[in-house]
Design a protein around this motif. Structure first.
Motif, PDB file in Angstrom:
ATOM      1  N   GLY A 181       0.792  -1.218   0.000  1.00  0.00           N
ATOM      2  CA  GLY A 181       0.000   0.000   0.000  1.00  0.00           C
ATOM      3  C   GLY A 181       0.824   1.267   0.000  1.00  0.00           C
ATOM      4  O   GLY A 181       0.314   2.348   0.313  1.00  0.00           O
ATOM      5  N   VAL A 182       2.096   1.166  -0.366  1.00  0.00           N
ATOM      6  CA  VAL A 182       2.975   2.346  -0.359  1.00  0.00           C
ATOM      7  C   VAL A 182       2.790   3.164  -1.638  1.00  0.00           C
ATOM      8  O   VAL A 182       2.624   4.379  -1.587  1.00  0.00           O
ATOM      9  CB  VAL A 182       4.448   1.919  -0.188  1.00  0.00           C
ATOM     10  CG1 VAL A 182       5.368   3.128  -0.319  1.00  0.00           C
ATOM     11  CG2 VAL A 182       4.645   1.250   1.159  1.00  0.00           C
ATOM     12  N   VAL A 183       2.836   2.511  -2.799  1.00  0.00           N
ATOM     13  CA  VAL A 183       2.635   3.206  -4.073  1.00  0.00           C
ATOM     14  C   VAL A 183       1.396   2.645  -4.763  1.00  0.00           C
ATOM     15  O   VAL A 183       0.930   1.551  -4.442  1.00  0.00           O
ATOM     16  CB  VAL A 183       3.870   3.067  -4.997  1.00  0.00           C
ATOM     17  CG1 VAL A 183       5.082   3.720  -4.375  1.00  0.00           C
ATOM     18  CG2 VAL A 183       4.153   1.605  -5.319  1.00  0.00           C
ATOM     19  N   LYS A 184       0.885   3.393  -5.732  1.00  0.00           N
ATOM     20  CA  LYS A 184      -0.380   3.024  -6.359  1.00  0.00           C
ATOM     21  C   LYS A 184      -0.209   2.017  -7.479  1.00  0.00           C
ATOM     22  O   LYS A 184      -1.089   1.187  -7.728  1.00  0.00           O
ATOM     23  CB  LYS A 184      -1.074   4.279  -6.905  1.00  0.00           C
ATOM     24  CG  LYS A 184      -2.526   4.061  -7.280  1.00  0.00           C
ATOM     25  CD  LYS A 184      -3.223   5.392  -7.538  1.00  0.00           C
ATOM     26  CE  LYS A 184      -4.720   5.190  -7.720  1.00  0.00           C
ATOM     27  NZ  LYS A 184      -5.401   6.498  -7.941  1.00  0.00           N
ATOM     28  N   SER A 185       0.901   2.069  -8.191  1.00  0.00           N
ATOM     29  CA  SER A 185       1.122   1.139  -9.308  1.00  0.00           C
ATOM     30  C   SER A 185       2.607   0.855  -9.472  1.00  0.00           C
ATOM     31  O   SER A 185       3.453   1.679  -9.102  1.00  0.00           O
ATOM     32  CB  SER A 185       0.556   1.710 -10.617  1.00  0.00           C
ATOM     33  OG  SER A 185       1.289   2.850 -11.026  1.00  0.00           O
ATOM     34  N   VAL A 186       2.892  -0.312 -10.017  1.00  0.00           N
ATOM     35  CA  VAL A 186       4.287  -0.692 -10.292  1.00  0.00           C
ATOM     36  C   VAL A 186       4.888   0.281 -11.302  1.00  0.00           C
ATOM     37  O   VAL A 186       6.048   0.685 -11.196  1.00  0.00           O
ATOM     38  CB  VAL A 186       4.356  -2.139 -10.819  1.00  0.00           C
ATOM     39  CG1 VAL A 186       5.781  -2.495 -11.225  1.00  0.00           C
ATOM     40  CG2 VAL A 186       3.844  -3.111  -9.771  1.00  0.00           C
ATOM     41  N   GLU A 187       4.062   0.674 -12.298  1.00  0.00           N
ATOM     42  CA  GLU A 187       4.559   1.558 -13.348  1.00  0.00           C
ATOM     43  C   GLU A 187       4.966   2.917 -12.794  1.00  0.00           C
ATOM     44  O   GLU A 187       5.953   3.509 -13.229  1.00  0.00           O
ATOM     45  CB  GLU A 187       3.495   1.737 -14.430  1.00  0.00           C
ATOM     46  CG  GLU A 187       3.190   0.476 -15.229  1.00  0.00           C
ATOM     47  CD  GLU A 187       2.291  -0.492 -14.467  1.00  0.00           C
ATOM     48  OE1 GLU A 187       1.760  -0.102 -13.395  1.00  0.00           O
ATOM     49  OE2 GLU A 187       2.132  -1.638 -14.932  1.00  0.00           O
ATOM     50  N   ALA A 188       4.183   3.444 -11.817  1.00  0.00           N
ATOM     51  CA  ALA A 188       4.521   4.734 -11.223  1.00  0.00           C
ATOM     52  C   ALA A 188       5.876   4.664 -10.528  1.00  0.00           C
ATOM     53  O   ALA A 188       6.688   5.593 -10.618  1.00  0.00           O
ATOM     54  CB  ALA A 188       3.436   5.165 -10.232  1.00  0.00           C
ATOM     55  N   PHE A 189       6.137   3.556  -9.837  1.00  0.00           N
ATOM     56  CA  PHE A 189       7.417   3.414  -9.132  1.00  0.00           C
ATOM     57  C   PHE A 189       8.567   3.238 -10.114  1.00  0.00           C
ATOM     58  O   PHE A 189       9.614   3.870  -9.976  1.00  0.00           O
ATOM     59  CB  PHE A 189       7.374   2.235  -8.166  1.00  0.00           C
ATOM     60  CG  PHE A 189       8.661   2.015  -7.430  1.00  0.00           C
ATOM     61  CD1 PHE A 189       8.987   2.767  -6.307  1.00  0.00           C
ATOM     62  CD2 PHE A 189       9.578   1.070  -7.864  1.00  0.00           C
ATOM     63  CE1 PHE A 189      10.185   2.583  -5.645  1.00  0.00           C
ATOM     64  CE2 PHE A 189      10.782   0.878  -7.205  1.00  0.00           C
ATOM     65  CZ  PHE A 189      11.082   1.634  -6.082  1.00  0.00           C
ATOM     66  N   THR A 190       8.396   2.356 -11.101  1.00  0.00           N
ATOM     67  CA  THR A 190       9.492   2.103 -12.041  1.00  0.00           C
ATOM     68  C   THR A 190       9.814   3.345 -12.869  1.00  0.00           C
ATOM     69  O   THR A 190      10.974   3.582 -13.207  1.00  0.00           O
ATOM     70  CB  THR A 190       9.158   0.919 -12.958  1.00  0.00           C
ATOM     71  OG1 THR A 190       7.881   1.152 -13.599  1.00  0.00           O
ATOM     72  CG2 THR A 190       9.076  -0.373 -12.173  1.00  0.00           C
ATOM     73  N   SER A 191       8.792   4.150 -13.187  1.00  0.00           N
ATOM     74  CA  SER A 191       9.053   5.400 -13.909  1.00  0.00           C
ATOM     75  C   SER A 191       9.903   6.332 -13.052  1.00  0.00           C
ATOM     76  O   SER A 191      10.863   6.939 -13.526  1.00  0.00           O
ATOM     77  CB  SER A 191       7.735   6.081 -14.284  1.00  0.00           C
ATOM     78  OG  SER A 191       6.999   5.288 -15.194  1.00  0.00           O
ATOM     79  N   ALA A 192       9.541   6.459 -11.778  1.00  0.00           N
ATOM     80  CA  ALA A 192      10.321   7.299 -10.861  1.00  0.00           C
ATOM     81  C   ALA A 192      11.713   6.719 -10.653  1.00  0.00           C
ATOM     82  O   ALA A 192      12.699   7.457 -10.546  1.00  0.00           O
ATOM     83  CB  ALA A 192       9.591   7.426  -9.522  1.00  0.00           C
ATOM     84  N   PHE A 193      11.822   5.401 -10.580  1.00  0.00           N
ATOM     85  CA  PHE A 193      13.112   4.718 -10.417  1.00  0.00           C
ATOM     86  C   PHE A 193      14.027   5.068 -11.588  1.00  0.00           C
ATOM     87  O   PHE A 193      15.218   5.343 -11.405  1.00  0.00           O
ATOM     88  CB  PHE A 193      12.877   3.210 -10.352  1.00  0.00           C
ATOM     89  CG  PHE A 193      14.092   2.404 -10.004  1.00  0.00           C
ATOM     90  CD1 PHE A 193      14.351   2.030  -8.691  1.00  0.00           C
ATOM     91  CD2 PHE A 193      14.982   1.995 -10.985  1.00  0.00           C
ATOM     92  CE1 PHE A 193      15.469   1.283  -8.364  1.00  0.00           C
ATOM     93  CE2 PHE A 193      16.101   1.246 -10.675  1.00  0.00           C
ATOM     94  CZ  PHE A 193      16.348   0.879  -9.355  1.00  0.00           C
ATOM     95  N   THR A 194      13.470   5.077 -12.785  1.00  0.00           N
ATOM     96  CA  THR A 194      14.258   5.387 -13.980  1.00  0.00           C
ATOM     97  C   THR A 194      14.704   6.845 -13.993  1.00  0.00           C
ATOM     98  O   THR A 194      15.809   7.162 -14.428  1.00  0.00           O
ATOM     99  CB  THR A 194      13.432   5.090 -15.240  1.00  0.00           C
ATOM    100  OG1 THR A 194      13.024   3.711 -15.221  1.00  0.00           O
ATOM    101  CG2 THR A 194      14.241   5.347 -16.503  1.00  0.00           C
ATOM    102  N   ARG A 195      13.842   7.735 -13.478  1.00  0.00           N
ATOM    103  CA  ARG A 195      14.175   9.168 -13.490  1.00  0.00           C
ATOM    104  C   ARG A 195      15.225   9.535 -12.454  1.00  0.00           C
ATOM    105  O   ARG A 195      15.944  10.519 -12.634  1.00  0.00           O
ATOM    106  CB  ARG A 195      12.915   9.997 -13.225  1.00  0.00           C
ATOM    107  CG  ARG A 195      11.921  10.042 -14.356  1.00  0.00           C
ATOM    108  CD  ARG A 195      10.875  11.124 -14.119  1.00  0.00           C
ATOM    109  NE  ARG A 195      10.090  10.881 -12.933  1.00  0.00           N
ATOM    110  CZ  ARG A 195       8.974  10.172 -12.904  1.00  0.00           C
ATOM    111  NH1 ARG A 195       8.525   9.615 -14.018  1.00  0.00           N
ATOM    112  NH2 ARG A 195       8.288   9.998 -11.787  1.00  0.00           N
ATOM    113  N   ASN A 196      15.317   8.787 -11.362  1.00  0.00           N
ATOM    114  CA  ASN A 196      16.232   9.157 -10.279  1.00  0.00           C
ATOM    115  C   ASN A 196      17.625   8.582 -10.540  1.00  0.00           C
ATOM    116  O   ASN A 196      17.799   7.357 -10.569  1.00  0.00           O
ATOM    117  CB  ASN A 196      15.691   8.630  -8.942  1.00  0.00           C
ATOM    118  CG  ASN A 196      16.402   9.248  -7.750  1.00  0.00           C
ATOM    119  OD1 ASN A 196      17.619   9.363  -7.737  1.00  0.00           O
ATOM    120  ND2 ASN A 196      15.648   9.641  -6.741  1.00  0.00           N
TER     121      ASN A 196
END
Length: 444
Positions: A156-171
């Protein structure tokens, strides 16, 4: 015989006799009646019943005009036509409204479908906003960003896997995220979740430095687990037989609390952490094959390698000097340069639990930890060494060096001459505003 030529003049038609014809119908009388409209009987239409408007259109008789006459201009016919017009208008307006609603619904449905299609294929992934609220501990295991994202979605930390992986790629620092236990928040945006993992530097963990004693490590565990002081020491003493120590340790845990980083989970008990440390130590010692390397290093067993490494770790300041320091230990144990005595302050300091030593204590050989008086190694390790110290003992730098002294945190002087060593000691004592005891080779 009749002639069929075209030059025969036409014969006039014979007049039809008056009265009924051969079929019994007087056609002339019928025609005359049709030509006299006033002779037709007027059709009296009944007044419409009060419920006529409620009857379905299919049950009503269609309005009939005379086939041969003009439109019926009677009052009743006019009234029927007006009523029919009103109903027809209502029907037309209703039909238009239905068509408009259908068209509007179709446009709206198409718009919603189009928006959904765009979001699914081209829009940003579903994401929360902000840093979230509340706390939840999540274990991040080694793996790619997508695996981390699935773990965080399940918690329940993030809403979707895609939202996290997109942020992971940007950081750009996302690659530094380490496995471990992390205290995070519910409903975090992907960017905030990645940032927290990066900034936490491995999450909720206890980092045990190399060379710390068991007593110091117990205190660190108490602090990290928020336990009363002395709790872990009591557990270690009471449950030592259940911690997984090897038989050659003889129930002594010193040297088996391997220095490294340990993840801390919520509600963790000190015995669980101690078991991890012991298991980690045994794994490393087996991987280094201490028993096989002991003889080459001039030692009797793998446990002796561990003891020697613990002394080296306590004495040394710089791992770059470990190889030479290991050679000093080996030469003192295996040659007559010091009559097989290590002569190390650290062994007696460990036994006494303090760094300041008196002349009387240095001369007291009642404990095997006094390596000024007693030959050989002390009975147990005096710290928990790391891999660099262990490897140095197994592979000491070749040479005849038998003495060393740390002049500063970054400088250690080595020599094979005792006279030169005394000069180095005196210089060091003077630098620290201490007197020099030449007979013992120590600062006063």
């Amino acid at each position: 015989m009749p002639q069929h030529g075209y030059n025969q003049p036409p014969q006039p038609a014979a007049p039809q006799p008056a009265g009924p014809g051969p079929d019994g119908i007087d056609w002339e009388a019928e025609a005359a009646a049709l030509d006299a409209p006033q002779a037709r009987p007027a059709v009296v239409e009944p007044e419409p019943e009060p419920w006529a408007d409620d009857e379905p259109e299919a049950n009503q008789e269609p309005e009939q005009d005379s086939f041969f006459g003009g439109q019926d201009d009677s009052r009743s016919a006019e009234r029927n036509r007006k009523e029919k017009g009103k109903k027809s208008g209502r029907r037309n307006r209703g039909a238009c409204l239905v068509v408009a609603l259908v068209l509007l619904g179709g446009v709206s449905g198409a718009g919603w479908w189009g928006y959904g299609f765009y979001q699914d294929h081209f829009g940003p992934p579903p994401d929360f906003s902000g840093a979230g609220a509340g706390t939840v501990q999540v274990e991040i295991k080694p793996g790619p960003g997508e695996q981390m994202g699935r773990t965080l979605v399940a918690a329940g930390v993030v809403k979707s896997v895609e939202a996290f992986t997109s942020a992971f790629t940007r950081n750009p620092k996302a690659g530094t995220i380490q496995p471990g236990f992390f205290t995070m928040h519910h409903q975090m945006s992907g960017d905030e979740a990645v940032k927290l993992l990066v900034d936490s530097a491995g999450g909720d963990a206890l980092i045990v430095p190399e060379g710390k004693t068991a007593a110091v490590t117990y205190g660190m565990i108490d602090d990290k687990l928020k336990l009363a002081k002395g709790t872990t020491a009591g557990v270690a003493s009471a449950q030592v037989a259940a911690l997984g120590l090897p038989p050659y340790a003889n129930g002594k845990i010193e040297g088996f609390l391997f220095p490294t980083k340990y993840s801390i989970s919520q509600g963790m008990k000190p015995e669980d952490l101690l078991k991890q440390m012991v298991a980690n130590a045994i794994q490393h010692y087996q991987a280094l094959n201490l028993d096989a390397g002991a003889q080459k290093a001039g030692l009797k067993s793998g446990y002796d390698v561990l003891i020697a490494a613990s002394i080296l770790q306590a004495e040394g300041n710089n791992s770059a000097d470990f190889g030479k320091m290991a050679r000093v230990i080996s030469n003192r144990l295996n040659t007559d340069v010091t009559q097989h005595k290590l002569g190390m302050d650290t062994t007696l300091q460990y036994f006494l639990g303090r760094t300041k030593l008196t002349s009387k204590e240095i001369d007291d050989g009642s404990t095997k930890f006094n390596t000024y008086v007693n030959t050989g190694l002390p009975p147990t390790p005096i710290s928990n060494p790391g891999e660099d110290a262990l490897k140095a003992v197994l592979n000491p730098t070749p040479g005849n060096v038998a003495f060393f002294i740390a002049m500063s945190p970054t400088e250690t002087r080595f020599t094979d001459s005792y006279a030169e060593h005394l000069k180095n000691v005196e210089e060091n004592c003077t630098a620290h505003n201490q007197g020099f005891d030449k007979g013992r080779g120590h600062c006063k």
